[in-house]
Design a protein around this motif. Structure first.
Motif, mmCIF file in Angstrom:
data_model
loop_
_atom_site.group_PDB
_atom_site.id
_atom_site.type_symbol
_atom_site.label_atom_id
_atom_site.label_comp_id
_atom_site.label_asym_id
_atom_site.label_seq_id
_atom_site.Cartn_x
_atom_site.Cartn_y
_atom_site.Cartn_z
ATOM 1 N N ALA A 176 0.832 -1.206 0.000
ATOM 2 C CA ALA A 176 0.000 0.000 0.000
ATOM 3 C C ALA A 176 0.867 1.258 0.000
ATOM 4 C CB ALA A 176 -0.941 -0.002 1.204
ATOM 5 N N LEU A 177 1.955 1.233 0.777
ATOM 6 C CA LEU A 177 2.874 2.379 0.804
ATOM 7 C C LEU A 177 3.545 2.568 -0.553
ATOM 8 C CD1 LEU A 177 4.644 1.900 4.268
ATOM 9 C CD2 LEU A 177 2.848 3.542 3.687
ATOM 10 N N GLU A 178 3.903 1.464 -1.164
ATOM 11 C CA GLU A 178 4.549 1.518 -2.474
ATOM 12 C C GLU A 178 3.572 2.049 -3.529
ATOM 13 O OE1 GLU A 178 7.342 -1.326 -5.283
ATOM 14 O OE2 GLU A 178 6.069 -2.262 -3.759
ATOM 15 N N GLN A 179 2.337 1.595 -3.467
ATOM 16 C CA GLN A 179 1.310 2.028 -4.422
ATOM 17 C C GLN A 179 1.068 3.538 -4.324
ATOM 18 O OE1 GLN A 179 -2.669 0.419 -3.809
ATOM 19 N NE2 GLN A 179 -2.786 0.015 -6.004
ATOM 20 N N LYS A 180 1.174 4.084 -3.123
ATOM 21 C CA LYS A 180 0.968 5.525 -2.923
ATOM 22 C C LYS A 180 2.223 6.334 -3.251
ATOM 23 C CE LYS A 180 -2.546 4.902 0.601
ATOM 24 N NZ LYS A 180 -2.884 4.998 2.025
ATOM 25 N N GLY A 181 3.322 5.642 -3.521
ATOM 26 C CA GLY A 181 4.560 6.330 -3.851
ATOM 27 C C GLY A 181 5.367 6.775 -2.643
ATOM 28 N N TYR A 182 5.071 6.212 -1.469
ATOM 29 C CA TYR A 182 5.767 6.593 -0.235
ATOM 30 C C TYR A 182 7.072 5.826 -0.043
ATOM 31 C CZ TYR A 182 1.283 8.732 1.084
ATOM 32 O OH TYR A 182 0.133 9.485 1.122
ATOM 33 N N VAL A 183 7.181 4.644 -0.631
ATOM 34 C CA VAL A 183 8.396 3.850 -0.571
ATOM 35 C C VAL A 183 8.667 3.255 -1.949
ATOM 36 C CG1 VAL A 183 8.151 3.224 1.881
ATOM 37 C CG2 VAL A 183 7.233 1.701 0.134
ATOM 38 N N ILE A 184 9.936 2.909 -2.170
ATOM 39 C CA ILE A 184 10.317 2.200 -3.390
ATOM 40 C C ILE A 184 11.138 0.977 -3.000
ATOM 41 C CG2 ILE A 184 10.260 4.175 -4.961
ATOM 42 C CD1 ILE A 184 13.340 4.340 -4.636
ATOM 43 N N ARG A 185 11.152 0.009 -3.877
ATOM 44 C CA ARG A 185 11.949 -1.203 -3.666
ATOM 45 C C ARG A 185 13.364 -0.981 -4.190
ATOM 46 N NH1 ARG A 185 8.253 -6.457 -4.995
ATOM 47 N NH2 ARG A 185 6.331 -5.628 -4.105
ATOM 48 N N ILE A 186 14.315 -1.368 -3.369
ATOM 49 C CA ILE A 186 15.725 -1.323 -3.753
ATOM 50 C C ILE A 186 16.198 -2.773 -3.828
ATOM 51 C CG2 ILE A 186 18.034 -0.521 -3.100
ATOM 52 C CD1 ILE A 186 16.005 1.737 -3.665
ATOM 53 N N PRO A 187 16.584 -3.248 -5.030
ATOM 54 C CA PRO A 187 17.004 -4.650 -5.160
ATOM 55 C C PRO A 187 18.247 -4.967 -4.335
ATOM 56 C CG PRO A 187 16.827 -3.575 -7.312
ATOM 57 C CD PRO A 187 16.666 -2.511 -6.278
ATOM 58 N N ASP A 188 18.267 -6.175 -3.800
ATOM 59 C CA ASP A 188 19.442 -6.682 -3.083
ATOM 60 C C ASP A 188 20.472 -7.104 -4.128
ATOM 61 O OD1 ASP A 188 21.235 -8.671 -1.855
ATOM 62 O OD2 ASP A 188 19.939 -8.425 -0.107
ATOM 63 N N LEU A 189 21.683 -6.629 -3.987
ATOM 64 C CA LEU A 189 22.716 -6.924 -4.978
ATOM 65 C C LEU A 189 23.177 -8.377 -4.934
ATOM 66 C CD1 LEU A 189 24.826 -3.654 -4.663
ATOM 67 C CD2 LEU A 189 23.071 -4.214 -6.364
ATOM 68 N N VAL A 190 23.054 -9.021 -3.773
ATOM 69 C CA VAL A 190 23.492 -10.407 -3.637
ATOM 70 C C VAL A 190 22.363 -11.363 -4.013
ATOM 71 C CG1 VAL A 190 24.351 -12.137 -2.019
ATOM 72 C CG2 VAL A 190 25.149 -9.781 -1.848
#
Length: 141
Positions: free
Chosen positions: A69-83
């Motif tokens: 829900a936070l992501e849908q509202k633009g409040y958070v974004i996903r940062i991929p894990d490099l490993v």
């Protein structure tokens, strides 16, 4: 601890929860879970769903719904894990920061209004006792 003390605490906690829940519906756009998750990410940095679930002692599915829900509202974004390419952390966005700050300002104002007649020492004691209660109840689970 005697039953009269337990009864008083039980009733007063119930009233507090009802009043806070009612007041929060009238304040800003963030619900309690969004406020707590954004606060966590702001204060401690990006985190994955598993970490957030463990820290809050909630199911991963619950935290996943809340963060989606936070992501849908633009409040958070996903940062991929490099490993681990399947994993990711959640990072707050500028919009999330602004919404959190605006909401927090309204919450602080409401709390200050309720406690304006209290001496500073009582305000500090109230905060310390709430923290002590929350830590004790969290550690019992």
């Amino acid at each position: 601890m005697n039953d009269l003390s337990v009864e008083m605490i039980d009733i007063e906690l119930s009233v507090l929860i009802r009043r806070v829940t009612s007041a929060n519906r009238k304040i800003g756009h963030l619900d309690r879970s969004a406020y707590l998750l954004l606060h966590r990410i702001l204060s401690q940095g990006p985190a994955g769903v598993k970490t957030l679930a463990e820290e809050s002692r909630l199911d991963i599915s619950t935290i996943s719904r809340q963060t989606a829900a936070l992501e849908q509202k633009g409040y958070v974004i996903r940062i991929p894990d490099l490993v681990d390419k399947r994993a990711y952390s959640l990072q707050i966005t500028d919009l999330g920061r602004k919404e959190f700050a605006d909401h927090q300002k309204l919450r602080f104002s409401a709390i200050k209004e309720v406690l304006k007649e209290w001496p500073e020492e009582e305000q500090q004691l109230f905060g310390k006792l709430l923290r002590k209660y929350n830590l004790a109840s969290f550690n019992k689970k």
